[in-house]
Design a protein around this motif. Sequence first.
Motif, PDB file in Angstrom:
ATOM      1  N   LEU A 332      19.059  19.172  22.312  1.00  0.00           N
ATOM      2  CA  LEU A 332      20.463  19.710  22.678  1.00  0.00           C
ATOM      3  C   LEU A 332      20.516  19.501  24.132  1.00  0.00           C
ATOM      4  O   LEU A 332      21.547  19.390  24.716  1.00  0.00           O
ATOM      5  CB  LEU A 332      20.719  21.032  22.149  1.00  0.00           C
ATOM      6  CG  LEU A 332      22.097  21.743  22.555  1.00  0.00           C
ATOM      7  CD1 LEU A 332      23.198  20.820  22.282  1.00  0.00           C
ATOM      8  CD2 LEU A 332      22.248  23.030  21.836  1.00  0.00           C
ATOM      9  N   ALA A 333      19.556  20.145  24.886  1.00  0.00           N
ATOM     10  CA  ALA A 333      19.383  20.336  26.248  1.00  0.00           C
ATOM     11  C   ALA A 333      19.328  18.844  26.971  1.00  0.00           C
ATOM     12  O   ALA A 333      20.137  18.434  27.819  1.00  0.00           O
ATOM     13  CB  ALA A 333      18.223  20.997  26.826  1.00  0.00           C
ATOM     14  N   ALA A 334      18.681  17.742  26.278  1.00  0.00           N
ATOM     15  CA  ALA A 334      18.844  16.484  26.787  1.00  0.00           C
ATOM     16  C   ALA A 334      19.959  15.708  26.673  1.00  0.00           C
ATOM     17  O   ALA A 334      20.488  15.167  27.543  1.00  0.00           O
ATOM     18  CB  ALA A 334      17.578  15.675  26.152  1.00  0.00           C
ATOM     19  N   GLY A 335      20.740  16.123  25.592  1.00  0.00           N
ATOM     20  CA  GLY A 335      22.203  15.660  25.275  1.00  0.00           C
ATOM     21  C   GLY A 335      22.177  14.243  25.006  1.00  0.00           C
ATOM     22  O   GLY A 335      21.056  13.356  24.682  1.00  0.00           O
ATOM     23  N   GLY A 336      23.401  13.545  25.168  1.00  0.00           N
ATOM     24  CA  GLY A 336      23.629  12.231  24.613  1.00  0.00           C
ATOM     25  C   GLY A 336      23.356  11.814  23.224  1.00  0.00           C
ATOM     26  O   GLY A 336      23.539  12.343  22.402  1.00  0.00           O
ATOM     27  N   THR A 337      22.150  10.674  23.262  1.00  0.00           N
ATOM     28  CA  THR A 337      21.922  10.405  21.835  1.00  0.00           C
ATOM     29  C   THR A 337      20.528  11.094  21.259  1.00  0.00           C
ATOM     30  O   THR A 337      19.924  10.872  20.290  1.00  0.00           O
ATOM     31  CB  THR A 337      21.618   8.663  22.059  1.00  0.00           C
ATOM     32  OG1 THR A 337      20.790   8.666  23.158  1.00  0.00           O
ATOM     33  CG2 THR A 337      22.620   7.962  21.941  1.00  0.00           C
TER      34      THR A 337
END
Length: 400
Positions: A332-337
Amino acid sequence: MFRLNTQFKYNKKGTTILKRISILGSTGSIGTNTLDVVRKNRSALKVRALSAHSRLETLAAQIREFEPDLVALTDERGARLLKSQINLNGTRLLSGVGSLEELAVDSECDLLVSALSGAAGFLPALAAVTAGKNIAIANKEALVMGGDLIMAEAKRSGSRIFPLDSEHNAIYQLLQGCPNSADLNLIYLTASGGPFLHLPLEAFHTITPSMALSHPTWVMGKKITIDSATMMNKGLELIEARWLFDVNPDQLSVVIHPQSLIHGAIQKNDGSIVALMSPADMRVTIANILSPSQPLNRLGIEPLSLSHLGRLDFLPLDRERFPSFALAEQALAAGGTAPAVLNAANEIAVEAFLAGQLPYLRIPDIVRETLRAHSPKSASAANLILEADLWARTFAHSLL
Ligand code: NDP
Ligand code: MG
């Protein structure tokens, strides 16, 4: 903006007209519970369409009982078999993977229930919201893979999204009492803790699929039951909540509540906490969306009584015991795909575990190693999300 619109247009001159429901994944746990809610409220609800993947007999019985206008079978061979085995009467049979999207955009459906399990629910959910259809989503994987895109499309098209996950449904109800988003401090998602909440860590290497499939409080499909044992389910729900309620991840908190009676809570800025309690039965959640005025006793469910509740416990989540949850937080923190990759790797690992090909303790390893090998990209379009999903499946397979 974290409120979801609750208005249904099914009142005509003060009288309730039949609401036509289509269910993607009608043969599963959420699907059959949804049909039970319909069964007990035939004067308000009508089945427009059903879909199944492999359980032909269950589908055939549902066709006989609910007489839908449309049925979709994703498996072509199964569709031919069904056609040869039962009299479909007036029911039209669609087949193939694309048939789910066809049902999703059907103009004769008032509310689509997405009860599919796993990534198969992503494209139909996206198709439904793009077409402006109202959708009740149990299939959290769709929101994990492309929540940002799905919510943006819903906003553009005017589609209404109703949460069918019990925690999110509870929060959705609670947020109606907190109309100003500036008043909201924190959203609590509760988790039962699953079957291994108290198992000594040294015994985790002995966990078998049948041990992991015995959930203490909920009866559900196999995939979500394993996710509940690893607590990946709560990680997926964290991501689901982030998109459904449009809140920052630091406004989401998970707490273990073994009795599964409080399904969600919100803390307002004045420090007060408002919680929602209901019996641990998904039909309560489903009825809340499909037919809010349906009394519980019509479903044969005993309402809760505060005088008989006994104790309610709350414990912090132990990330050493449940590393899958921490991986979801990282995605979730990394985001994107990254969340789509987390989800795909987890699906592969869970399938392998259920097939007896992967030890329980290796499930988070597969997810971790796949996430580590991935550089997150934008998840602003379906093809980017599906590419990441496919890459992650191939990579996770190579690790087995
Ligand atoms: P089940 O496994 O019981 O049912 C899944 C349904 O999806 C079945 O109808 C199945 O068809 C169909 N399906 C599975 N794979 C495919 C595919 N590749 N293509 C088309 N259809 C497919 O799952 P649950 O009902 O337990 O869960 C459904 C969703 O709801 C999940 O996302 C889960 O996380 C969520 N959820 C479930 C809860 C529960 O209490 N069960 C609670 C909260 C959320 P068939 O059976 O014919 O093969
Ligand atoms: Mg849930």
